[in-house]
Design a protein around this motif. Sequence first.
Motif, PDB file in Angstrom:
ATOM      1  N   ALA A  31      11.610   5.930   6.955  1.00  0.00           N
ATOM      2  CA  ALA A  31      12.981   6.325   6.603  1.00  0.00           C
ATOM      3  C   ALA A  31      13.948   5.931   7.719  1.00  0.00           C
ATOM      4  CB  ALA A  31      13.038   7.835   6.375  1.00  0.00           C
ATOM      5  N   ALA A  32      15.140   5.529   7.309  1.00  0.00           N
ATOM      6  CA  ALA A  32      16.127   5.050   8.289  1.00  0.00           C
ATOM      7  C   ALA A  32      16.428   6.113   9.343  1.00  0.00           C
ATOM      8  CB  ALA A  32      17.408   4.632   7.579  1.00  0.00           C
ATOM      9  N   ASP A  33      16.488   7.381   8.919  1.00  0.00           N
ATOM     10  CA  ASP A  33      16.879   8.404   9.896  1.00  0.00           C
ATOM     11  C   ASP A  33      15.720   8.804  10.822  1.00  0.00           C
ATOM     12  OD1 ASP A  33      15.364   9.842   8.139  1.00  0.00           O
ATOM     13  OD2 ASP A  33      16.906  11.308   7.638  1.00  0.00           O
ATOM     14  N   GLN A  34      14.520   8.304  10.547  1.00  0.00           N
ATOM     15  CA  GLN A  34      13.397   8.564  11.445  1.00  0.00           C
ATOM     16  C   GLN A  34      13.092   7.394  12.375  1.00  0.00           C
ATOM     17  OE1 GLN A  34      11.944  11.651  11.543  1.00  0.00           O
ATOM     18  NE2 GLN A  34      13.706  11.986  10.200  1.00  0.00           N
ATOM     19  N   TRP A  35      13.620   6.230  11.991  1.00  0.00           N
ATOM     20  CA  TRP A  35      13.304   4.994  12.718  1.00  0.00           C
ATOM     21  C   TRP A  35      13.971   4.999  14.101  1.00  0.00           C
ATOM     22  CZ3 TRP A  35      10.441   1.448  14.202  1.00  0.00           C
ATOM     23  CH2 TRP A  35      10.857   0.198  14.625  1.00  0.00           C
ATOM     24  N   GLY A  36      13.153   5.069  15.121  1.00  0.00           N
ATOM     25  CA  GLY A  36      13.670   5.130  16.480  1.00  0.00           C
ATOM     26  C   GLY A  36      13.871   6.546  16.979  1.00  0.00           C
ATOM     27  N   VAL A  37      13.674   7.529  16.086  1.00  0.00           N
ATOM     28  CA  VAL A  37      13.889   8.928  16.470  1.00  0.00           C
ATOM     29  C   VAL A  37      12.534   9.625  16.608  1.00  0.00           C
ATOM     30  CG1 VAL A  37      15.012  11.095  15.864  1.00  0.00           C
ATOM     31  CG2 VAL A  37      16.133   8.916  15.342  1.00  0.00           C
ATOM     32  N   THR A  38      11.818   9.787  15.487  1.00  0.00           N
ATOM     33  CA  THR A  38      10.463  10.337  15.561  1.00  0.00           C
ATOM     34  C   THR A  38       9.415   9.228  15.437  1.00  0.00           C
ATOM     35  OG1 THR A  38      10.406  10.703  13.178  1.00  0.00           O
ATOM     36  CG2 THR A  38      11.191  12.533  14.555  1.00  0.00           C
ATOM     37  N   ILE A  39       9.828   8.112  14.879  1.00  0.00           N
ATOM     38  CA  ILE A  39       8.944   6.941  14.785  1.00  0.00           C
ATOM     39  C   ILE A  39       9.503   5.901  15.745  1.00  0.00           C
ATOM     40  CG2 ILE A  39       8.091   5.129  13.251  1.00  0.00           C
ATOM     41  CD1 ILE A  39       8.239   7.187  10.989  1.00  0.00           C
ATOM     42  N   ARG A  40       8.815   5.736  16.869  1.00  0.00           N
ATOM     43  CA  ARG A  40       9.425   5.022  17.988  1.00  0.00           C
ATOM     44  C   ARG A  40       8.730   3.687  18.267  1.00  0.00           C
ATOM     45  NH1 ARG A  40      10.805  10.076  22.083  1.00  0.00           N
ATOM     46  NH2 ARG A  40      12.936  10.280  21.322  1.00  0.00           N
ATOM     47  N   PRO A  41       9.533   2.638  18.392  1.00  0.00           N
ATOM     48  CA  PRO A  41       8.944   1.315  18.570  1.00  0.00           C
ATOM     49  C   PRO A  41       8.319   1.129  19.950  1.00  0.00           C
ATOM     50  CG  PRO A  41      11.333   1.208  18.815  1.00  0.00           C
ATOM     51  CD  PRO A  41      11.013   2.612  18.382  1.00  0.00           C
ATOM     52  N   TRP A  42       7.277   0.344  19.971  1.00  0.00           N
ATOM     53  CA  TRP A  42       6.725  -0.125  21.242  1.00  0.00           C
ATOM     54  C   TRP A  42       6.575  -1.644  21.150  1.00  0.00           C
ATOM     55  CZ3 TRP A  42       2.351  -2.997  20.887  1.00  0.00           C
ATOM     56  CH2 TRP A  42       1.494  -2.776  19.802  1.00  0.00           C
ATOM     57  N   LEU A  43       6.571  -2.269  22.301  1.00  0.00           N
ATOM     58  CA  LEU A  43       6.255  -3.699  22.332  1.00  0.00           C
ATOM     59  C   LEU A  43       5.591  -4.029  23.656  1.00  0.00           C
ATOM     60  CD1 LEU A  43       8.363  -5.741  24.134  1.00  0.00           C
ATOM     61  CD2 LEU A  43       9.952  -4.752  22.494  1.00  0.00           C
ATOM     62  N   THR A  44       4.748  -5.021  23.600  1.00  0.00           N
ATOM     63  CA  THR A  44       4.145  -5.539  24.823  1.00  0.00           C
ATOM     64  C   THR A  44       4.275  -7.058  24.817  1.00  0.00           C
ATOM     65  OG1 THR A  44       1.904  -5.830  23.926  1.00  0.00           O
ATOM     66  CG2 THR A  44       2.416  -3.680  24.902  1.00  0.00           C
ATOM     67  N   LEU A  45       4.283  -7.584  26.028  1.00  0.00           N
ATOM     68  CA  LEU A  45       4.285  -9.033  26.214  1.00  0.00           C
ATOM     69  C   LEU A  45       3.164  -9.335  27.191  1.00  0.00           C
ATOM     70  CD1 LEU A  45       5.654 -11.829  25.906  1.00  0.00           C
ATOM     71  CD2 LEU A  45       7.143 -11.193  27.805  1.00  0.00           C
ATOM     72  N   SER A  46       2.244 -10.147  26.764  1.00  0.00           N
ATOM     73  CA  SER A  46       1.112 -10.470  27.626  1.00  0.00           C
ATOM     74  C   SER A  46       0.810 -11.959  27.493  1.00  0.00           C
ATOM     75  CB  SER A  46      -0.108  -9.633  27.206  1.00  0.00           C
ATOM     76  OG  SER A  46      -1.134  -9.762  28.152  1.00  0.00           O
ATOM     77  N   ASP A  47       0.816 -12.668  28.617  1.00  0.00           N
ATOM     78  CA  ASP A  47       0.603 -14.126  28.609  1.00  0.00           C
ATOM     79  C   ASP A  47       1.534 -14.820  27.630  1.00  0.00           C
ATOM     80  OD1 ASP A  47      -1.375 -13.996  30.545  1.00  0.00           O
ATOM     81  OD2 ASP A  47      -2.942 -13.630  29.050  1.00  0.00           O
ATOM     82  N   GLY A  48       2.781 -14.350  27.559  1.00  0.00           N
ATOM     83  CA  GLY A  48       3.779 -14.994  26.723  1.00  0.00           C
ATOM     84  C   GLY A  48       3.701 -14.654  25.252  1.00  0.00           C
ATOM     85  N   ARG A  49       2.829 -13.710  24.868  1.00  0.00           N
ATOM     86  CA  ARG A  49       2.722 -13.354  23.448  1.00  0.00           C
ATOM     87  C   ARG A  49       3.116 -11.901  23.242  1.00  0.00           C
ATOM     88  NH1 ARG A  49       0.973 -16.980  20.232  1.00  0.00           N
ATOM     89  NH2 ARG A  49       0.731 -15.467  18.574  1.00  0.00           N
ATOM     90  N   PHE A  50       3.961 -11.709  22.233  1.00  0.00           N
ATOM     91  CA  PHE A  50       4.423 -10.360  21.921  1.00  0.00           C
ATOM     92  C   PHE A  50       3.456  -9.644  20.990  1.00  0.00           C
ATOM     93  CE2 PHE A  50       8.672 -12.256  22.809  1.00  0.00           C
ATOM     94  CZ  PHE A  50       9.102 -11.333  23.746  1.00  0.00           C
ATOM     95  N   ARG A  51       3.343  -8.346  21.189  1.00  0.00           N
ATOM     96  CA  ARG A  51       2.743  -7.456  20.192  1.00  0.00           C
ATOM     97  C   ARG A  51       3.742  -6.327  19.994  1.00  0.00           C
ATOM     98  NH1 ARG A  51      -3.447  -6.538  22.086  1.00  0.00           N
ATOM     99  NH2 ARG A  51      -3.621  -5.637  19.998  1.00  0.00           N
ATOM    100  N   ALA A  52       3.791  -5.771  18.805  1.00  0.00           N
ATOM    101  CA  ALA A  52       4.794  -4.737  18.539  1.00  0.00           C
ATOM    102  C   ALA A  52       4.319  -3.807  17.439  1.00  0.00           C
ATOM    103  CB  ALA A  52       6.126  -5.381  18.149  1.00  0.00           C
ATOM    104  N   GLY A  53       4.828  -2.612  17.480  1.00  0.00           N
ATOM    105  CA  GLY A  53       4.502  -1.626  16.460  1.00  0.00           C
ATOM    106  C   GLY A  53       5.311  -0.378  16.704  1.00  0.00           C
ATOM    107  N   TRP A  54       4.747   0.751  16.263  1.00  0.00           N
ATOM    108  CA  TRP A  54       5.448   1.994  16.535  1.00  0.00           C
ATOM    109  C   TRP A  54       4.456   3.130  16.759  1.00  0.00           C
ATOM    110  CZ3 TRP A  54       6.300   0.095  11.348  1.00  0.00           C
ATOM    111  CH2 TRP A  54       5.586   0.784  10.357  1.00  0.00           C
TER     112      TRP A  54
END
Lengths: 287, 310
Positions: A31-54
């Motif tokens: 849900a838009a009102d949960q995105w970034g509030v209770t459902i929080r993004p993460w990202l990593t960069l390792s050897d030039g490659r991104f991984r992402a989720g929440w």
Amino acid sequence: MVLIGAERCPTARAVVRAVARRQVIEAVEVAADQWGVTIRPWLTLSDGRFRAGWLEGTREVELTAADRLWVIAEDPLPRQGADGPEGAGDDADYLRAEWLAARQGWHGACPASTVNRRGLRAPAFTYAPWQLAGRTSERHTALRSPRLALGAPPTDARWVEWPASRRGAERLWWQPADGALHVAVVAGGEVTLCRWAPHGVEAAVDAAPALTAALLAFAARCDAQYLEVWLAVPAAGDGPATVLDVNPEPAAFERLTGAAGVAAGCHLSRFVGRWLDDAAGADGAIR
Amino acid sequence: MILVLGTVDELVSAWFMAHLVARERPFVFVDERQLGAEVRIELQTGGDDADGVSGRICFPRWQVALGDISGIFSRLGTGSATLPETAAARAERAHAAALLDMFPGPVANRSTAAWSNASKPAQYGPIIAAGFGVPDTLVATGWPRARRLLDSWDGDAIVKSTGGVRSLVKAVTPAQVRGALIGGASAPHQVQRRVVGHNVRVHLIGGRTALACRAITEAIDYRHPDLTGHGVRLEAIVLPPRVADACRRLARDLELGFGGIDLVEPPGGSPDPADWFCFEVNTCPGYLWFEQHADLRISVALADWLGGRA
């Protein structure tokens, strides 16, 4: 397939989910009102490659290039601080800016195949709609910008104020363009052009090939795979159509009725079908 | 003439204008505090005049036509002055932002292009595409993934802000990261693998001119030597051609006419940009310190570019 904020556009949501069901693809919604509030993004960069989720509580979700993502709507983030959601002062502003920065970075980094990738470098989400409309013109095409004036009210009576709901603090005026009001749904190399009938039933009309080509080029310049463009379309042969408004969210789609609604629904269904079917994840590249 | 937007008591604006005065380069200055009070901006665009933008800057007793402006240097939003919050002031600030985006000539920098620095991770994709390395990075709350990364880095990590607010870059231990990330952290943390080498700041002007200096220091964050008990010395250097080209590509991809690119040169140097790391690109670089201490002719290059001589 992940949809964020789809509840804001229930008709489009139903179409997208129906296509996913047919293709036996799981649909996950945030849900838009949960995105970034209770459902929080993460990202990593390792050897030039991104991984992402929440992160949702302690549950971690990762999106890969095999996933499909459409952030249909996104809310501003609330102020958060040590004192709670309405925490005070500079700390709350700093925390919100940090969360916003994480979310903006996430948009650019997420490896999923994405419709309308957001972020600080996405024209459709960084320029005001009137600025996008003002950037359409290319000489000798079937599309032109509205005549706009920024600043003090022009004394010429032909100028009228730009709708307050579609601008920020600026003082903006325009000269209404000749032609009937239309909305074009631009997606997947196709255009569905609908004559707008605010108190009746919209009609799907044929778009001239030159107008179709100009709209597809305009959407590409906006880096948008799905774009709604409001137009004043003069009678055939009477010159270019004038862009009046631009929206990367399927808002007009929600309001289309009758045959126009059916045509736009079939168009969206084809577009989503090809997108979900695109096993290679053509848009999964990191930008 | 060059249009300068900023506040008169903001150091970089004042420094650049002092340069223009000394070189007798024509310019007009708009103090941000006067927008909506003494100064108005008018713009017209669109319709049959495809691609054309006309307009003027209106002062109480005179006006400057947009056609008389060769380029724009903006420090809007960088000073410490309190800005008026009247509707007229907010409107004129929005007009100024629109002017930066719509002006057909050179601008340092356009409003929307300047936003990319509001999220450091948002710049990492273009940095990698330009050919530079970016240190391994985690932006998150939550400990398990951070632990796996830290294990692979042998715990050698630093922490910095994710957004555009300048923060002191600090070395952190795994225990400190763990403490920050567990228990419902109130902010996302950007943790990076620490990299070794000399910090190099490149000022890229007008898409071509690359003026660089090396920071000689023991401090982790060379910008704050006073806070870390270390000294710092800046020395002008000439970048290897391929590294300079990568800087040009990066500025072009970020649509920046003027960018402050933060690099780390590998020990012993390298002509290959892939051996260099890039932390971020400052989209409104406060170049004064670098010009003064490394004798880089940044103001000259900026004035030439914005004045139409570059």
